[in-house]
Design an enzyme around this catalytic site. Structure first.
Site, PDB file in Angstrom:
ATOM      1  N   TRP A   1      -9.542  11.355   3.255  1.00 37.40           N
ATOM      2  CA  TRP A   1      -9.296  12.385   4.263  1.00 37.40           C
ATOM      3  C   TRP A   1      -7.838  12.802   4.365  1.00 37.40           C
ATOM      4  O   TRP A   1      -7.528  13.874   4.870  1.00 37.40           O
ATOM      5  CB  TRP A   1      -9.758  11.898   5.647  1.00 37.40           C
ATOM      6  CG  TRP A   1      -9.152  10.582   6.072  1.00 37.40           C
ATOM      7  CD1 TRP A   1      -9.729   9.359   5.960  1.00 37.40           C
ATOM      8  CD2 TRP A   1      -7.864  10.366   6.675  1.00 37.40           C
ATOM      9  NE1 TRP A   1      -8.883   8.387   6.445  1.00 37.40           N
ATOM     10  CE2 TRP A   1      -7.737   8.974   6.899  1.00 37.40           C
ATOM     11  CE3 TRP A   1      -6.821  11.203   7.058  1.00 37.40           C
ATOM     12  CZ2 TRP A   1      -6.599   8.412   7.470  1.00 37.40           C
ATOM     13  CZ3 TRP A   1      -5.684  10.644   7.628  1.00 37.40           C
ATOM     14  CH2 TRP A   1      -5.585   9.265   7.833  1.00 37.40           C
ATOM     15  N   ASN A   2      -6.917  11.984   3.886  1.00 32.76           N
ATOM     16  CA  ASN A   2      -5.500  12.249   4.168  1.00 32.76           C
ATOM     17  C   ASN A   2      -4.881  13.310   3.271  1.00 32.76           C
ATOM     18  O   ASN A   2      -3.976  14.023   3.680  1.00 32.76           O
ATOM     19  CB  ASN A   2      -4.694  10.949   4.092  1.00 32.76           C
ATOM     20  CG  ASN A   2      -4.735  10.328   2.710  1.00 32.76           C
ATOM     21  OD1 ASN A   2      -5.773  10.279   2.065  1.00 32.76           O
ATOM     22  ND2 ASN A   2      -3.599   9.847   2.253  1.00 32.76           N
TER      23      ASN A   2
ATOM     24  N   LYS B   1     -17.776  13.345  -3.910  1.00 37.96           N
ATOM     25  CA  LYS B   1     -18.085  12.915  -2.551  1.00 37.96           C
ATOM     26  C   LYS B   1     -16.759  12.941  -1.793  1.00 37.96           C
ATOM     27  O   LYS B   1     -15.956  12.031  -1.908  1.00 37.96           O
ATOM     28  CB  LYS B   1     -18.720  11.518  -2.573  1.00 37.96           C
ATOM     29  CG  LYS B   1     -19.352  11.111  -1.225  1.00 37.96           C
ATOM     30  CD  LYS B   1     -18.292  10.866  -0.231  1.00 37.96           C
ATOM     31  CE  LYS B   1     -18.653  10.039   0.920  1.00 37.96           C
ATOM     32  NZ  LYS B   1     -17.589  10.063   1.956  1.00 37.96           N
ATOM     33  N   ALA B   2     -16.555  14.031  -1.052  1.00 37.68           N
ATOM     34  CA  ALA B   2     -15.315  14.173  -0.292  1.00 37.68           C
ATOM     35  C   ALA B   2     -15.475  13.536   1.079  1.00 37.68           C
ATOM     36  O   ALA B   2     -16.586  13.217   1.514  1.00 37.68           O
ATOM     37  CB  ALA B   2     -14.951  15.650  -0.168  1.00 37.68           C
TER      38      ALA B   2
ATOM     39  N   GLU C   1     -15.918  12.973   4.917  1.00 35.21           N
ATOM     40  CA  GLU C   1     -16.605  13.710   5.976  1.00 35.21           C
ATOM     41  C   GLU C   1     -15.644  14.180   7.062  1.00 35.21           C
ATOM     42  O   GLU C   1     -15.915  15.166   7.744  1.00 35.21           O
ATOM     43  CB  GLU C   1     -17.698  12.834   6.600  1.00 35.21           C
ATOM     44  CG  GLU C   1     -18.935  12.644   5.742  1.00 35.21           C
ATOM     45  CD  GLU C   1     -18.717  11.702   4.571  1.00 35.21           C
ATOM     46  OE1 GLU C   1     -19.489  11.764   3.595  1.00 35.21           O
ATOM     47  OE2 GLU C   1     -17.738  10.898   4.609  1.00 35.21           O
TER      48      GLU C   1
ATOM     49  N   GLY D   1      -8.400   5.581  -2.017  1.00 35.15           N
ATOM     50  CA  GLY D   1      -8.642   5.109  -0.664  1.00 35.15           C
ATOM     51  C   GLY D   1      -8.095   3.714  -0.456  1.00 35.15           C
ATOM     52  O   GLY D   1      -7.159   3.285  -1.132  1.00 35.15           O
TER      53      GLY D   1
ATOM     54  N   GLU E   1      -7.120   4.493  -7.285  1.00 30.74           N
ATOM     55  CA  GLU E   1      -5.790   4.655  -6.697  1.00 30.74           C
ATOM     56  C   GLU E   1      -5.911   4.199  -5.247  1.00 30.74           C
ATOM     57  O   GLU E   1      -6.475   4.902  -4.402  1.00 30.74           O
ATOM     58  CB  GLU E   1      -5.335   6.115  -6.793  1.00 30.74           C
ATOM     59  CG  GLU E   1      -3.863   6.307  -6.462  1.00 30.74           C
ATOM     60  CD  GLU E   1      -3.649   6.783  -5.048  1.00 30.74           C
ATOM     61  OE1 GLU E   1      -3.319   5.929  -4.194  1.00 30.74           O
ATOM     62  OE2 GLU E   1      -3.792   7.980  -4.788  1.00 30.74           O
ATOM     63  N   LEU E   2      -5.399   2.998  -4.972  1.00 30.26           N
ATOM     64  CA  LEU E   2      -5.653   2.341  -3.700  1.00 30.26           C
ATOM     65  C   LEU E   2      -4.389   2.281  -2.836  1.00 30.26           C
ATOM     66  O   LEU E   2      -3.371   2.870  -3.160  1.00 30.26           O
ATOM     67  CB  LEU E   2      -6.227   0.946  -3.961  1.00 30.26           C
ATOM     68  CG  LEU E   2      -7.453   0.919  -4.897  1.00 30.26           C
ATOM     69  CD1 LEU E   2      -7.962  -0.501  -5.089  1.00 30.26           C
ATOM     70  CD2 LEU E   2      -8.556   1.829  -4.384  1.00 30.26           C
TER      71      LEU E   2
ATOM     72  N   CYS F   1      -0.565   7.457   1.079  1.00 27.59           N
ATOM     73  CA  CYS F   1      -0.491   6.118   0.504  1.00 27.59           C
ATOM     74  C   CYS F   1       0.898   5.780  -0.013  1.00 27.59           C
ATOM     75  O   CYS F   1       1.248   4.610  -0.151  1.00 27.59           O
ATOM     76  CB  CYS F   1      -1.525   5.962  -0.604  1.00 27.59           C
ATOM     77  SG  CYS F   1      -1.426   7.236  -1.873  1.00 27.59           S
TER      78      CYS F   1
ATOM     79  N   GLU G   1      -0.453  -2.156   5.862  1.00 26.73           N
ATOM     80  CA  GLU G   1      -0.062  -0.760   5.698  1.00 26.73           C
ATOM     81  C   GLU G   1      -0.351   0.009   6.984  1.00 26.73           C
ATOM     82  O   GLU G   1      -1.501   0.066   7.432  1.00 26.73           O
ATOM     83  CB  GLU G   1      -0.837  -0.129   4.533  1.00 26.73           C
ATOM     84  CG  GLU G   1      -0.452   1.315   4.263  1.00 26.73           C
ATOM     85  CD  GLU G   1      -1.259   1.925   3.120  1.00 26.73           C
ATOM     86  OE1 GLU G   1      -0.750   2.873   2.494  1.00 26.73           O
ATOM     87  OE2 GLU G   1      -2.381   1.467   2.855  1.00 26.73           O
TER      88      GLU G   1
END
Length: 492
Positions: free
Chosen positions: A163-164, A187-188, A190, A240, A262-263, A296, A393
């Site tokens: 979402w960011n 899958k974007a 919500e 995410g 990519e976390l 991130c 974080e």
């Protein structure tokens, strides 16, 4: 801007928000049960419903992606690039609408949303161009033997985006997959579905064949488990949190599928001896408040040499105290809200824990008002190493500052966590810059600035911060399989 003018502008912006739908096999679908409702974090108003994909919808999306892959794979790269270029041109014409949707549903400043959307188009252009340079090889061999190394698209891709950065992440994944010749089920998030819908609409209008790009929303756990378990999907890519990324990686491993992850991170900033501490503190204020700290790569652990520590903290705190916080559409605002009530609670929890452990609140530390998810940009000083703010974080406008005695201590502290995505350093010593570049555990290091990679350079993490890289010369590698062909030239 007057109150009346602001209300008129807000009303016009809300009217531009797109209708959210599933997009499967070239068809928009709206008549489904509501999975959730999109909420404007600045006003807490509901923007609209998000439809929930049914099991039949997911099955149909998988069939469409399978069929779409066969058609797109066999489309010559030059023709694929033309479609991608046309879609990119359409998105460029629609940048205002995309940025408006992002600010409405995410809250970030309109200028930042516009910049994110504009920058995201670089990914489509770069990856499309790279696909025309993705050559195979001919290996010298003995007589009557030809050896070829072919690079071919891996197959349908399941792409999960956060979402960011609702268009940036989607652009990285969709552009690379389509450029390589793969089909995609996107899958974007919500919480921020508008930008994804507008990206898909651009590709529909550009003539992308049905089934090549599909978009679904709904229950994240149900969608991920269904897509990853399906034999149709050949690659799983996700941006995410570390926790969710590890879970999806375990699911993919059970199905023997590669992942591109990519976390999260907890980006350290090393401020070294000999720099202008006050000047770096003022720079840090903008770096920290960008997108309300909800990216991130946001700088979050400031590890400062004791000789410049007080100057740094004082300037940092003074500058963030002057930051105007409010609705992202207001031109006098420098930072928007956090995304949700959940993020507000997380910020307050970090502040309360740090205060309890003896940290000093140099700036901020509180929610602003009671309507909208606004939180003061917060500087925590003299933070104990065991405080939550040093190990968790924040993903918000909060940072922890600590003083160290030398560079070795700073590097040790920076490397002490299990994550390693982005990192920053400020130094006037070439020798220290070389040492930091060599010893710091991270995927991306920015020295003397808070910038991050564009499409032409790789982005990704080490340790728990992910697997693989997006961007740069090898940007298509995750979406490509290498096939070796050994061909006898003698008659049989």
């Amino acid at each position: 801007m007057s109150t009346t003018s602001q209300q008129t502008a807000d009303s016009e912006a809300r009217r531009e928000y797109p209708r959210i739908g599933l997009y499967i096999d070239g068809e928009w679908i709206y008549d489904r049960q509501t999975a959730t409702e999109v909420r404007n974090p600045s006003t807490e108003e509901i923007l609209g419903p998000v439809p929930k994909a049914t099991p039949d919808d997911l099955a149909r999306a998988l069939k469409a992606a399978s069929r779409g892959f066969l058609a797109w794979r066999d489309t010559p790269p030059q023709q694929r690039v033309k479609v991608i270029q046309k879609a990119t041109a359409l998105m460029r014409e629609r940048l205002h609408s995309i940025a408006t949707a992002i600010t409405l549903e995410n809250g970030k400043l309109y200028s930042d949303a516009y910049a994110e959307a504009d920058r995201s188009l670089n990914f489509f252009e770069w990856n499309a161009a790279q696909s025309l340079r993705d050559y195979g090889l001919i290996v010298p061999g003995e007589a009557q033997m030809q050896k070829f190394i072919l690079r071919q698209p891996i197959g349908p891709v399941a792409a999960f985006t956060p979402w960011n950065v609702p268009i940036s992440s989607a652009a990285r994944k969709v552009s690379a997959a389509l450029s390589a010749g793969c089909s995609v089920i996107l899958k974007a998030a919500e919480e921020t579905p508008g930008a994804a819908c507008l990206v898909v609409k651009a590709f529909e209008d550009a003539g992308l064949p049905a089934g090549v790009l599909n978009l679904v929303f709904g229950n994240p756990a149900e969608i991920s488990s269904t897509l990853i378990a399906s034999p149709v999907i050949r690659l799983v890519t996700f941006t995410g949190s570390v926790q969710v990324g590890k879970h999806l990686t375990q699911q993919a491993a059970a199905a023997m599928k590669p992942v591109l992850m990519e976390l999260g991170g907890h980006a350290p900033v090393l401020v070294c001896e000999g720099v202008d501490g006050a000047a770096v503190g003022r720079l840090a204020a903008r770096g920290k408040t960008n997108a309300s700290g909800q990216i991130c790569a946001s700088p979050s652990r400031f590890i400062v040499h004791h000789s410049v520590y007080q100057d740094f903290v004082s300037a940092f705190a003074e500058t963030v105290n002057s930051v105007q916080v409010g609705d992202g559409f207001r031109k006098d605002v420098q930072m928007g809200p956090v995304a949700s009530a959940r993020r507000l609670a997380a910020m307050q929890s970090l502040v309360d824990d740090a205060r309890k452990r003896g940290a000093r609140i140099a700036a901020g530390g509180n929610r602003i008002g009671n309507i909208g998810y606004f939180f003061e940009p917060t500087v925590l000083a003299d933070v104990p190493f065991d405080a939550d703010a040093m190990t968790t974080e924040p993903f918000g406008p909060l940072c922890a500052c600590v003083s160290v005695n030398d560079l070795g201590e700073a590097i040790t502290l920076a490397n002490s966590l299990s994550v390693g995505l982005a990192a920053y350093a400020f130094t006037n010593s070439l020798q220290d810059a070389e040492r930091i570049s060599r010893e710091l555990d991270c995927g991306v290091l920015s020295i003397n600035h808070f910038g991050t990679p564009d499409a032409d350079t790789p982005f990704g993490g080490v340790k728990d911060s992910g697997v693989g890289r997006e961007g740069g010369p090898s940007t298509l590698d995750a979406y490509i399989v290498t096939k070796t062909v050994l061909q006898k030239t003698s008659r049989v």
